[in-house]
Design a protein around this motif. Structure first.
Motif, short mmCIF file in Angstrom:
data_model
loop_
_atom_site.label_atom_id
_atom_site.label_comp_id
_atom_site.label_asym_id
_atom_site.label_seq_id
_atom_site.Cartn_x
_atom_site.Cartn_y
_atom_site.Cartn_z
N LEU A 7 3.98 -16.47 -5.79
CA LEU A 7 2.56 -16.51 -6.05
C LEU A 7 2.37 -16.56 -7.56
O LEU A 7 2.71 -15.60 -8.25
N SER A 8 1.92 -17.67 -8.06
CA SER A 8 1.72 -17.90 -9.51
C SER A 8 3.00 -17.70 -10.30
O SER A 8 3.00 -17.12 -11.39
N GLY A 9 4.11 -18.12 -9.74
CA GLY A 9 5.38 -18.04 -10.44
C GLY A 9 6.10 -16.72 -10.28
O GLY A 9 7.19 -16.55 -10.82
N VAL A 10 5.54 -15.78 -9.56
CA VAL A 10 6.19 -14.49 -9.34
C VAL A 10 6.82 -14.50 -7.96
O VAL A 10 6.15 -14.77 -6.96
N LEU A 11 8.11 -14.22 -7.90
CA LEU A 11 8.82 -14.21 -6.63
C LEU A 11 8.69 -12.85 -5.96
O LEU A 11 8.80 -11.81 -6.60
N PHE A 12 8.45 -12.87 -4.66
CA PHE A 12 8.35 -11.66 -3.87
C PHE A 12 9.44 -11.66 -2.81
O PHE A 12 9.66 -12.67 -2.15
N ALA A 13 10.09 -10.53 -2.66
CA ALA A 13 11.11 -10.40 -1.62
C ALA A 13 10.43 -10.40 -0.24
O ALA A 13 9.26 -10.02 -0.12
N PRO A 14 11.15 -10.79 0.79
CA PRO A 14 10.56 -10.82 2.13
C PRO A 14 10.08 -9.45 2.61
O PRO A 14 9.13 -9.37 3.39
N ILE A 15 10.69 -8.38 2.13
CA ILE A 15 10.29 -7.05 2.58
C ILE A 15 8.85 -6.73 2.19
O ILE A 15 8.17 -5.96 2.85
N VAL A 16 8.37 -7.36 1.11
CA VAL A 16 6.98 -7.15 0.68
C VAL A 16 6.02 -7.69 1.74
O VAL A 16 5.04 -7.04 2.10
N LEU A 17 6.31 -8.87 2.25
CA LEU A 17 5.46 -9.45 3.29
C LEU A 17 5.54 -8.65 4.58
O LEU A 17 4.53 -8.45 5.26
N TYR A 18 6.74 -8.21 4.92
CA TYR A 18 6.90 -7.38 6.10
C TYR A 18 6.14 -6.06 5.95
O TYR A 18 5.50 -5.59 6.89
N ALA A 19 6.19 -5.47 4.78
CA ALA A 19 5.51 -4.20 4.54
C ALA A 19 4.00 -4.37 4.61
O ALA A 19 3.30 -3.49 5.14
N LEU A 20 3.48 -5.47 4.10
CA LEU A 20 2.04 -5.72 4.18
C LEU A 20 1.59 -5.91 5.63
O LEU A 20 0.55 -5.41 6.04
N ALA A 21 2.38 -6.64 6.40
CA ALA A 21 2.06 -6.83 7.82
C ALA A 21 2.15 -5.50 8.57
O ALA A 21 1.29 -5.20 9.42
N ALA A 22 3.16 -4.70 8.26
CA ALA A 22 3.30 -3.39 8.91
C ALA A 22 2.15 -2.46 8.53
O ALA A 22 1.67 -1.70 9.36
N LEU A 23 1.71 -2.54 7.29
CA LEU A 23 0.58 -1.72 6.85
C LEU A 23 -0.69 -2.10 7.60
O LEU A 23 -1.45 -1.23 8.05
N LEU A 24 -0.92 -3.39 7.77
CA LEU A 24 -2.09 -3.85 8.51
C LEU A 24 -2.05 -3.38 9.96
O LEU A 24 -3.05 -2.86 10.48
N LEU A 25 -0.90 -3.52 10.60
CA LEU A 25 -0.78 -3.07 11.99
C LEU A 25 -0.91 -1.55 12.10
O LEU A 25 -1.50 -1.04 13.06
N THR A 26 -0.39 -0.83 11.13
CA THR A 26 -0.50 0.63 11.13
C THR A 26 -1.95 1.06 10.98
O THR A 26 -2.41 2.00 11.65
N LEU A 27 -2.70 0.39 10.12
CA LEU A 27 -4.11 0.73 9.96
C LEU A 27 -4.90 0.46 11.23
O LEU A 27 -5.79 1.24 11.60
#
Length: 64
Positions: A7-27
């Motif tokens: 995102l705008s030249g910043v690399l994110f590890a896959p665990i970040v996307l998994y954690a965001l999805a898990a946070l949404l499901l947890t909420l």
């Protein structure tokens, strides 16, 4: 398995996307726990919420 995303030249590890999805499901499940009245039966609600997040995150990492 996901690969790195950027995102705008910043690399994110896959665990970040998994954690965001898990946070949404947890909420979503947290709201369901409160609305059904299950929260009053739980002894230590923050501990249950953290355990729920960890379980959802582990399922997402293992199967997606």
């Amino acid at each position: 398995m996901l690969s790195e995303s950027h995102l705008s030249g910043v690399l994110f590890a896959p665990i970040v996307l998994y954690a965001l999805a898990a946070l949404l499901l947890t909420l979503i499940l947290r709201v369901a726990i409160w609305r059904t009245g299950l929260a009053q039966w739980l002894w230590h609600l923050p501990l249950v919420e953290v355990a729920l997040f960890v379980c959802i995150l582990s399922v997402l990492v293992l199967y997606f």
